[in-house]
Scaffold this motif. Structure first.
Motif, PDB file in Angstrom:
ATOM      1  N   GLY A 234       0.765  -1.240   0.000  1.00 20.89           N
ATOM      2  CA  GLY A 234       0.000   0.000   0.000  1.00 20.89           C
ATOM      3  C   GLY A 234       0.790   1.282   0.000  1.00 20.89           C
ATOM      4  O   GLY A 234       0.207   2.365   0.143  1.00 20.89           O
ATOM      5  N   LEU A 235       2.120   1.219  -0.189  1.00 19.75           N
ATOM      6  CA  LEU A 235       2.919   2.440  -0.202  1.00 19.75           C
ATOM      7  C   LEU A 235       2.902   3.097  -1.580  1.00 19.75           C
ATOM      8  O   LEU A 235       3.002   2.409  -2.610  1.00 19.75           O
ATOM      9  CB  LEU A 235       4.373   2.128   0.183  1.00 19.75           C
ATOM     10  N   SER A 236       2.799   4.408  -1.605  1.00 20.79           N
ATOM     11  CA  SER A 236       2.919   5.171  -2.843  1.00 20.79           C
ATOM     12  C   SER A 236       4.394   5.213  -3.219  1.00 20.79           C
ATOM     13  O   SER A 236       5.192   5.853  -2.542  1.00 20.79           O
ATOM     14  CB  SER A 236       2.378   6.590  -2.648  1.00 20.79           C
ATOM     15  N   THR A 237       4.766   4.520  -4.294  1.00 24.68           N
ATOM     16  CA  THR A 237       6.174   4.255  -4.580  1.00 24.68           C
ATOM     17  C   THR A 237       6.505   4.554  -6.031  1.00 24.68           C
ATOM     18  O   THR A 237       5.794   4.111  -6.938  1.00 24.68           O
ATOM     19  CB  THR A 237       6.518   2.784  -4.280  1.00 24.68           C
ATOM     20  N   THR A 238       7.596   5.285  -6.255  1.00 19.82           N
ATOM     21  CA  THR A 238       8.059   5.573  -7.608  1.00 19.82           C
ATOM     22  C   THR A 238       9.288   4.728  -7.932  1.00 19.82           C
ATOM     23  O   THR A 238      10.068   4.366  -7.054  1.00 19.82           O
ATOM     24  CB  THR A 238       8.426   7.057  -7.789  1.00 19.82           C
ATOM     25  N   TRP A 239       9.433   4.422  -9.213  1.00 14.47           N
ATOM     26  CA  TRP A 239      10.605   3.705  -9.730  1.00 14.47           C
ATOM     27  C   TRP A 239      11.465   4.721 -10.457  1.00 14.47           C
ATOM     28  O   TRP A 239      11.078   5.219 -11.522  1.00 14.47           O
ATOM     29  CB  TRP A 239      10.151   2.596 -10.673  1.00 14.47           C
ATOM     30  N   ASP A 240      12.594   5.094  -9.864  1.00 16.27           N
ATOM     31  CA  ASP A 240      13.467   6.071 -10.512  1.00 16.27           C
ATOM     32  C   ASP A 240      14.866   5.996  -9.907  1.00 16.27           C
ATOM     33  O   ASP A 240      15.155   5.114  -9.094  1.00 16.27           O
ATOM     34  CB  ASP A 240      12.892   7.487 -10.443  1.00 16.27           C
ATOM     35  N   ASP A 241      15.720   6.894 -10.305  1.00 15.27           N
ATOM     36  CA  ASP A 241      17.109   6.896  -9.862  1.00 15.27           C
ATOM     37  C   ASP A 241      17.273   7.896  -8.729  1.00 15.27           C
ATOM     38  O   ASP A 241      17.304   9.107  -8.954  1.00 15.27           O
ATOM     39  CB  ASP A 241      18.029   7.247 -11.034  1.00 15.27           C
ATOM     40  N   ALA A 242      17.336   7.395  -7.494  1.00 15.59           N
ATOM     41  CA  ALA A 242      17.592   8.230  -6.311  1.00 15.59           C
ATOM     42  C   ALA A 242      16.620   9.413  -6.203  1.00 15.59           C
ATOM     43  O   ALA A 242      17.013  10.540  -5.937  1.00 15.59           O
ATOM     44  CB  ALA A 242      19.031   8.728  -6.325  1.00 15.59           C
ATOM     45  N   GLY A 243      15.341   9.147  -6.418  1.00 11.79           N
ATOM     46  CA  GLY A 243      14.337  10.195  -6.274  1.00 11.79           C
ATOM     47  C   GLY A 243      14.424  11.287  -7.316  1.00 11.79           C
ATOM     48  O   GLY A 243      13.997  12.424  -7.067  1.00 11.79           O
ATOM     49  N   SER A 244      14.924  10.957  -8.507  1.00 11.74           N
ATOM     50  CA  SER A 244      15.151  11.982  -9.532  1.00 11.74           C
ATOM     51  C   SER A 244      13.865  12.605 -10.062  1.00 11.74           C
ATOM     52  O   SER A 244      13.908  13.678 -10.677  1.00 11.74           O
ATOM     53  CB  SER A 244      15.946  11.372 -10.697  1.00 11.74           C
ATOM     54  N   ARG A 245      12.730  11.981  -9.823  1.00 13.87           N
ATOM     55  CA  ARG A 245      11.464  12.539 -10.318  1.00 13.87           C
ATOM     56  C   ARG A 245      10.957  13.695  -9.467  1.00 13.87           C
ATOM     57  O   ARG A 245      10.040  14.409  -9.857  1.00 13.87           O
ATOM     58  CB  ARG A 245      10.395  11.447 -10.365  1.00 13.87           C
ATOM     59  N   PHE A 246      11.528  13.876  -8.278  1.00 10.18           N
ATOM     60  CA  PHE A 246      11.009  14.877  -7.354  1.00 10.18           C
ATOM     61  C   PHE A 246      11.810  16.176  -7.443  1.00 10.18           C
ATOM     62  O   PHE A 246      13.042  16.146  -7.558  1.00 10.18           O
ATOM     63  CB  PHE A 246      11.059  14.352  -5.924  1.00 10.18           C
ATOM     64  N   PRO A 247      11.154  17.320  -7.335  1.00 10.95           N
ATOM     65  CA  PRO A 247      11.863  18.610  -7.334  1.00 10.95           C
ATOM     66  C   PRO A 247      12.707  18.766  -6.068  1.00 10.95           C
ATOM     67  O   PRO A 247      12.450  18.125  -5.042  1.00 10.95           O
ATOM     68  CB  PRO A 247      10.725  19.638  -7.365  1.00 10.95           C
ATOM     69  N   ALA A 248      13.676  19.643  -6.130  1.00  7.65           N
ATOM     70  CA  ALA A 248      14.512  19.941  -4.959  1.00  7.65           C
ATOM     71  C   ALA A 248      13.649  20.497  -3.836  1.00  7.65           C
ATOM     72  O   ALA A 248      12.672  21.218  -4.064  1.00  7.65           O
ATOM     73  CB  ALA A 248      15.591  20.948  -5.337  1.00  7.65           C
ATOM     74  N   GLY A 249      14.023  20.163  -2.595  1.00  7.89           N
ATOM     75  CA  GLY A 249      13.353  20.689  -1.424  1.00  7.89           C
ATOM     76  C   GLY A 249      11.962  20.155  -1.184  1.00  7.89           C
ATOM     77  O   GLY A 249      11.157  20.787  -0.504  1.00  7.89           O
ATOM     78  N   THR A 250      11.660  18.968  -1.698  1.00 10.62           N
ATOM     79  CA  THR A 250      10.309  18.424  -1.615  1.00 10.62           C
ATOM     80  C   THR A 250       9.960  17.863  -0.239  1.00 10.62           C
ATOM     81  O   THR A 250       8.798  17.889   0.163  1.00 10.62           O
ATOM     82  CB  THR A 250      10.117  17.321  -2.674  1.00 10.62           C
ATOM     83  N   PHE A 251      10.948  17.390   0.531  1.00  7.71           N
ATOM     84  CA  PHE A 251      10.642  16.596   1.718  1.00  7.71           C
ATOM     85  C   PHE A 251      11.210  17.210   3.001  1.00  7.71           C
ATOM     86  O   PHE A 251      12.277  17.829   3.000  1.00  7.71           O
ATOM     87  CB  PHE A 251      11.172  15.176   1.541  1.00  7.71           C
TER      88      PHE A 251
END
Length: 326
Positions: A234-251
């Motif tokens: 049930g986790l919302s999970t992306t397949w990518d390289d070290a979180g590369s899909r997310f913008p800087a400062g997202t978390f």
């Protein structure tokens, strides 16, 4: 090209027309660390489908003209196949990954299929023959070349694949730790703060660190088996390289339980790209929680990227550090 890759390709070219890699309709490329098997397959003019679980290798395969299974279950992706196929790859280190590949390929519906998986002789074991024999009628060893040999499987059985499950976890293929929580991940989980804010499980594996957490929870991994395992709980999970899909400062909070081995060898450099990603992805004042084997000296690397670092948990084997983004 490595001797191993050359040996694997020679195994599938026997009996083919002059200048042809294989007479099969489809080439399935499984675990391909160098990319040479994929490149050779794409140059053959045959249909090429890459079943590798690694995100970066799959992106390179797409650029060469291959199809990829990507972050889809292999048995579901291949279901309804027909014609002839050969499957090639380096022998997986994990029997669970080998079983996943073998069952998915054997049960896909191809009229004929041959699997050729190669490895250094010292890394081959009788258990690999037995795992392949669950899905194929005939399993044999090729002639060796130097230190290398292939296992060749033919005659697909009528089999299906079912992921392992237990303790609220699901293990698809060769995901690290299977359907169990690993000890380092459990220490990391225990050290997380009550208020997570926007939370990322970076390199989530089977999702054991972030399972059941409340709030804005996201997970990511470069390994498709891990992504599928985390999604299965049930986790919302992306397949990518070290979180590369997310913008800087997202978390606001990142949990990191990074890999420490390349195959059977400890490789302390594997964490570098994940630390770089953590520094990019954290919002100002956000915190990284990193667990590592206590004998590996990661604190200077964390300080170099993030600044303030303190130890927040430790046991006989593992240490958890908290680093605050500038």
């Amino acid at each position: 090209m490595r001797t191993l890759d050359s040996l694997i390709l020679d195994q599938i070219s026997g009996g083919a027309d002059a200048g042809s890699l294989t007479t099969a309709d489809t080439i399935l490329v499984c675990d391909d660390p160098t990319g040479d098997l994929t490149a050779a397959a794409c140059g053959s003019g045959r249909r090429v489908v890459v079943l590798d679980s690694d995100y970066s290798r799959c992106q390179r395969a797409i650029s060469l003209g291959a199809q990829i299974a990507g972050d889809r279950r292999l048995d579901e992706f291949l279901a309804g196949s027909n014609g002839s196929a050969v499957a090639v790859g380096e022998m997986p280190k994990s029997l669970s990954r080998l079983d996943y590949l073998a069952r998915s390929i054997a049960g896909a519906g191809f009229d004929t299929v041959t699997c050729v998986f190669g490895a250094n002789n010292k890394h081959l074991a009788r258990s690999m023959n037995e795992t392949l024999a669950t899905s194929f009628e005939e399993v044999s060893a090729s002639r060796g070349r130097g230190k290398f040999r292939c296992l060749v499987a033919t005659g697909p059985r009528n089999v299906t694949y079912e992921p392992a499950a237990g303790d609220g976890l699901v293990a698809v293929g060769g995901v690290f730790s299977g359907a169990r929580a690993d000890h380092g991940g459990e220490l990391l989980r225990s050290a997380l703060p009550a208020q997570l804010g926007r939370f990322l499980d970076l390199g989530c594996g089977n999702g054991s660190v972030s399972r059941g957490l409340d709030g804005d929870i996201t997970a990511t991994d470069s390994d498709a088996d891990a992504v599928l395992s985390a999604r299965a709980i049930g986790l919302s999970t992306t397949w990518d390289d070290a979180g590369s899909r997310f913008p800087a400062g997202t978390f606001d909070t990142i949990a990191l339980n990074p890999p420490f081995h390349a195959g059977t060898t400890v490789d302390a450099t594997l964490v570098s790209s994940l630390l770089d990603a953590s520094a990019r992805l954290l919002a100002p004042g956000g915190c990284l929680y990193l667990v590592h084997n206590s004998h590996l000296r990661y604190r200077p690397e964390v300080e170099r990227r993030l600044g303030s670092v303190e130890q927040v948990a430790r046991n006989q084997r593992y240490t958890v550090l908290r680093a605050t983004a500038r």
